[in-house]
Design an enzyme around this catalytic site. Structure first.
Site, PDB file in Angstrom:
ATOM      1  N   ASP A 525      -8.132   9.797   2.289  1.00 20.08           N
ATOM      2  CA  ASP A 525      -9.089   8.853   1.721  1.00 20.08           C
ATOM      3  C   ASP A 525     -10.505   9.373   2.019  1.00 20.08           C
ATOM      4  O   ASP A 525     -10.667  10.365   2.742  1.00 20.08           O
ATOM      5  CB  ASP A 525      -8.844   7.489   2.381  1.00 20.08           C
ATOM      6  N   ASP A 601     -10.711   1.242  -4.455  1.00 21.76           N
ATOM      7  CA  ASP A 601     -10.855  -0.125  -3.949  1.00 21.76           C
ATOM      8  C   ASP A 601     -11.160  -1.121  -5.060  1.00 21.76           C
ATOM      9  O   ASP A 601     -12.301  -1.529  -5.266  1.00 21.76           O
ATOM     10  CB  ASP A 601     -11.950  -0.149  -2.878  1.00 21.76           C
TER      11      ASP A 601
END
Ligand SMILES: *[C@@H]1O[C@H](CO)[C@@H](O)[C@H](O)[C@H]1NC(C)=O
Ligand SMILES: *[C@@H]1O[C@H](CO)[C@@H](O)[C@H](O)[C@H]1NC(C)=O
Ligand SMILES: *[C@@H]1O[C@H](CO)[C@@H](O)[C@H](O)[C@H]1NC(C)=O
Length: 929
Positions: A525, A601
């Site tokens: 990430d 997200d």
């Protein structure tokens, strides 16, 4: 500091009102540049059409077997460039333009291409005073000298032109002009090195040319202006697609009255939908599509890039080139304009002609995704965070208790000892090996996150080793760059340095990475990279990477360099026996070779659920078909209806993972009520039942480059009504999915492509839909519209277990849907589901064929050979021939055996139970009247 109190309170009030009224996530736009705030975008966008200063110097045109080479001259600046037009295999051309003698080397992208593209033969057919025409197979290219333009033809049809509008800009490297007033020594007077070498391109007039400020950040820009830009026109095309990642429709929208689409890998907090803003990934491949053909352009540049798009409907350019040449009929035409901050012009033209051809051509250049392990296609359960090993054990147990299949549990950043990756938090995870073993004995895996920022903590061995060995990205003065991320003060390993790659890859070795086994896989990430206190939440552009390149040159490549390390490290740590699995957020052209991608997200909003389809379709046609979105939305809490609809939709995206923010409520499938649990269980179980079909598609992707999930126009390229549809998708070519993306609806509009030639069968009822085009279809909470195409055979497994591992040897069911002529075909690929043995022929690849009387399974690859324990459990034939009473199966091992055939008058399906033949051998079944 002065307090702008009024605006402060207005803002607070506004935020409160917004959150009360809409409960919508909202991005802070002020954190990110507009085109106007970016000096190179400003300059490139200002170029006036039809006034190009570039011309080919006719006396310099030379040619060899595959390449036409010439000098290009800028009349305004006097700068010379070298142009090469190369013909490549499979209907691809490459146009490469660089300065003839740049002040210093300009960056050329590494690692995006998987190999050297294979060249094809090129012949000069005509050389005139103002142009030269070459051919390569069925294709033709015309290089126009003055004004400079490149036209590419497929047959006699012009399909793409470069610089037709004259928007090319190639800012030559220069030294900073020294103003007379500052230059009081006058030693330099008359020295051309010390003044602008070639005035005339206007770059110097831009206040951001040599130094650029954004918010509190200053970009020192020691190399000055160095942008490159080019326009591409696509005669005959109606829409443009591609250039992910944007939270936007699949068909790109006009940028005439907005900013261009931006490609610059950024961690955009609370991103919004229907936006052209940059997101986590950047894949600079564009496809223009019209009724007759698809043509792609791959802009091989890793710097910040903006792309202007004009779809045909918005294109009222003064008569386009083709209209002019071909008479008065107004033909559709798409326009595009690529603008990059640095690097060179290096562009590949993918001449199609069909959509799948163009997708394949792109993956010929950048590679395909290697076949993943079967478990990766199952259901993934993630959360920021599962708190400790007890939590993990309980979650796994609950899935068993509720009889919901689940293959992987994920751990977000809290598994680490204060964000020091590779080190477990020993209080929460005192026995990670046992935790992993408990999962694997039940056929499950673990994924843990490893982020690229390194905590600046002198008790952390990685930080100490990285500091001692000069492994961090540096400031221009040679000091290690320090930014702010999850661990607080952090530095960033330079993955462009081979020594760093080797070092960091080594950290994954089983004896180094304590508490893990080969059943632990990796999530990368924050690899844009995300820097909380950096300009636009990322790394300053004037930092220095290996080889002296500025971050500016390589920014969009950064995340991929990182995931390639992880992929290689996982491969190595299993001794090359297991297929790695890496999830990435940042991505670039070629990332499909090392990683799976998700859409970052998102939020628990209906609009975010809907956008997951176009986002994954878009990245899918850009090579990264293994895509998914956080089920339920990362931010905020979904209600049960949204969570249900999200699971039903996500079960038909390639990557299927629930994930959520640390502040959200638990949302595992059982956390609402019994009905919700049951419906989600059904959605997940349906996914598992189709895994043999998904797996076959993934293998075919690896070979052909075809995405596993496809927009409708990929298979119905002439059907105009499909061009703007992006809330449906095709899995392969046989399954049509139209999820429910709206709350409280009792029907949705489903578009049935094929103009009646293909018809579609509801996979639950096996009822045929006979109405082509848009049709209202009733839905319940239990159901979304999913159809199988007539004329196809889809392999399934109907015995659903706790994960894919115990299902490996389970028997198959074949769903045959006979078309109007009574025929159907399909394919099935089988191997050991985890190792690389398939690359040594250990697989079976079967063509399933039904000719109206006989159903057969034949090897597609005769050399391949794999012993599977799976057998054929059942065959369902929809729209079967009339009057079938029984059936006879013949195979080498069984000889000929009689089968019972049962016809169901309610749904017009003929079922053959327990044929019992092993799926590894060839067989045929005759229907007997
Ligand atoms: C043709 O010329 C190009 C450019 O000079 C070069 O890169 C390429 O290798 C040459 N190809 C052959 C077959 O000589
Ligand atoms: C090439 O240039 C000649 C003049 O030299 C012109 O007559 C011809 O139309 C041009 N060809 C194309 C394809 O534009
Ligand atoms: C592993 O499973 C055993 C048996 O259920 C249990 O006693 C133990 O606590 C588990 N270990 C971990 C670390 O979860």
């Amino acid at each position: 500091m002065t307090c702008h109190c009024i605006s402060f309170y207005t803002t607070i009030l506004g935020v409160l009102l917004l959150s009360l009224l809409y409960f919508a996530v909202a991005v802070d736009r002020t954190n990110f540049k507009t085109c106007d705030q970016s000096s190179f975008c400003r300059r490139c966008r200002k170029v006036k059409p039809n006034e190009t200063p570039y011309e080919v110097v006719s006396s310099t045109v030379i040619q060899n077997d595959s390449t036409l080479q010439a000098e290009l001259f800028n009349k305004d600046t006097g700068v010379s460039y070298l142009l090469q037009l190369t013909s490549l295999k499979d209907n691809i051309f490459r146009l490469h333009i660089n300065e003839k003698s740049p002040l210093h080397k300009r960056y050329e992208v590494e690692n995006a291409l998987q190999d050297h593209p294979r060249q094809a033969e090129l012949k000069i057919v005509e050389s005139l005073s103002n142009n030269v025409t070459v051919t390569s197979g069925p294709n033709k290219a015309v290089l126009h000298f003055s004004p400079f333009r490149v036209d590419l033809y497929s047959g006699d049809q012009l399909v793409v032109s470069a610089n037709a509008r004259g928007l090319m800009r190639f800012e030559h490297l220069r030294t900073k002009a020294v103003k007379q007033s500052e230059d009081n020594t006058d030693n330099n007077a008359g020295n051309p090195e010390e003044t602008a070498q070639y005035p005339g391109d206007g770059a110097e007039d831009d206040p951001g040319a040599w130094e650029e400020n954004f918010k509190s950040h200053q970009d020192s820009k020691p190399y000055g202006p160095e942008a490159v830009a080019m326009d591409f026109s696509f005669p005959g095309a109606e829409h443009a697609y591609g250039i992910p990642q944007h939270a936007d429709s699949l068909a790109l929208r006009s940028t005439k009255t907005t900013d261009p689409y931006r490609l610059y890998n950024l961690d955009v907090f609370e991103y919004e939908t229907n936006e052209k803003m940059a997101l986590y990934g950047s894949i600079p491949v564009l496809y223009a599509h019209g009724k007759e053909r698809t043509t792609g352009v791959f802009w091989h540049n890793a710097a910040e890039t903006w792309v202007d798009i004009l779809p045909s409907a918005d294109n009222n350019m003064v008569d386009s080139i083709v209209n002019f040449m071909s008479g008065n009929v107004k033909k559709p035409q798409v326009e595009s304009h690529f603008m990059s901050e640095s690097g060179i012009i290096d562009v590949f033209f993918l001449l199609g002609p069909k959509p799948l051809d163009a997708f394949r051509q792109y993956t010929l250049l950048t590679g395909t995704a290697p076949l993943p392990q079967m478990f990766t296609l199952g259901y993934h359960q993630s959360r920021w965070n599962y708190n400790d090993q007890e939590d993990v054990a309980q979650i796994a147990e609950k899935f068993d208790f509720y009889d919901i299949p689940m293959d992987v549990i994920w751990l977000d950043i809290e598994w680490t000892d204060s964000k020091k990756y590779f080190i477990w938090d020993a209080r929460k995870f005192s026995n990670p090996l046992e935790m992993v073993q408990n999962l694997t004995t039940k056929g499950r895996k673990l994924v843990v996150i490893i982020d690229p920022h390194i905590k600046r903590d002198n008790t952390y061995y990685i930080h100490n080793e990285a500091t001692a060995n000069n492994y961090y990205v540096k400031h221009t003065d040679g000091k290690d760059y320090e930014g702010w991320c999850w661990p607080g003060a952090s530095s960033y390993l330079d993955f462009f340095d081979p020594k760093v790659r080797e070092y960091f890859g080594g950290q994954y070795a089983l004896d180094k990475f304590q508490g893990t086994t080969n059943d632990v896989y990796i999530w990368n990430d924050m690899n844009e990279p995300s820097v909380f206190n950096g300009p636009e939440i990322t790394m300053p552009k004037d930092l220095i990477h290996y080889g002296g390149w500025e971050h500016r040159d390589v920014h969009n490549l950064n995340g991929m360099m990182y995931t390639q390390v992880t992929y290689d490290a996982l491969y190595k740590r299993s001794g090359g026996t297991l297929r790695p699995f890496v999830l990435t957020r940042a991505h670039f052209a070629g990332s499909q070779r090392s990683a799976t991608v998700w859409t970052g997200d998102n939020a628990a909003e209906w609009e975010h659920l809907r956008i997951s389809y176009p986002m994954c379709l878009s990245v899918g046609i850009a090579g990264m078909s293994f895509c998914g979105a956080d089920v339920g939305g990362f931010f905020k809490n979904p209600d049960s209806e949204l969570l249900i609809r999200w699971n039903q939709a996500a079960a038909w995206l390639a990557f299927f993972r629930q994930h959520s923010h640390i502040d959200t409520k638990r949302r595992e499938p059982w956390t609402f009520n019994d009905e919700t649990t049951q419906i989600i269980r059904d959605a997940i179980r349906i996914r598992y039942s189709y895994l043999p079909y998904w797996y076959t598609l993934f293998r075919e992707h690896e070979i052909s480059g075809y995405p596993v999930m496809r927009p409708l126009w990929a298979h119905y390229p002439g059907e105009t009504a499909t061009f703007a549809i992006d809330d449906h998708l095709l899995v392969g070519d046989a399954i049509l999915v139209r999820p429910v993306f709206e709350p409280s609806v009792t029907e949705v509009s489903v578009y049935f492509p094929g103009e009646g030639k293909d018809t579609w069968y509801d996979v639950d009822t096996m009822q045929e839909n006979k109405t082509p085009g848009a049709t209202r279809i009733p839905v319940t909470l239990h159901k979304i519209p999913v159809y199988q195409k007539s004329g196809t055979i889809v392999p399934r497994k109907m015995r659903i277990r706790r994960s894919t591992v115990p299902m490996k040897n389970d028997p198959y069911t074949l769903v045959v849907i006979a078309d109007a002529e009574g025929k159907a075909t399909g394919k099935l690929y089988i191997d050991d589901e985890s190792s690389f043995e398939y690359r040594h022929g250990k697989y079976v690849y079967l063509r399933l064929n039904f000719d109206g009387k006989m159903l057969s399974s034949r090897y597609i690859d005769n050399q391949a050979n794999f012993e599977t324990a799976s057998w054929l459990e059942r065959v369902d034939i929809a729209n079967p021939p009339k009057g079938v009473k029984s059936a006879k199966l013949t195979s080498q091992s069984l000889g000929t055996v009689n089968l019972e055939a049962k016809y169901n008058t309610n749904n017009n399906v003929l079922t053959l139970r327990k044929p019992g033949v092993n799926m590894g051998e060839e067989w045929f079944i005759e229907l007997i009247n």
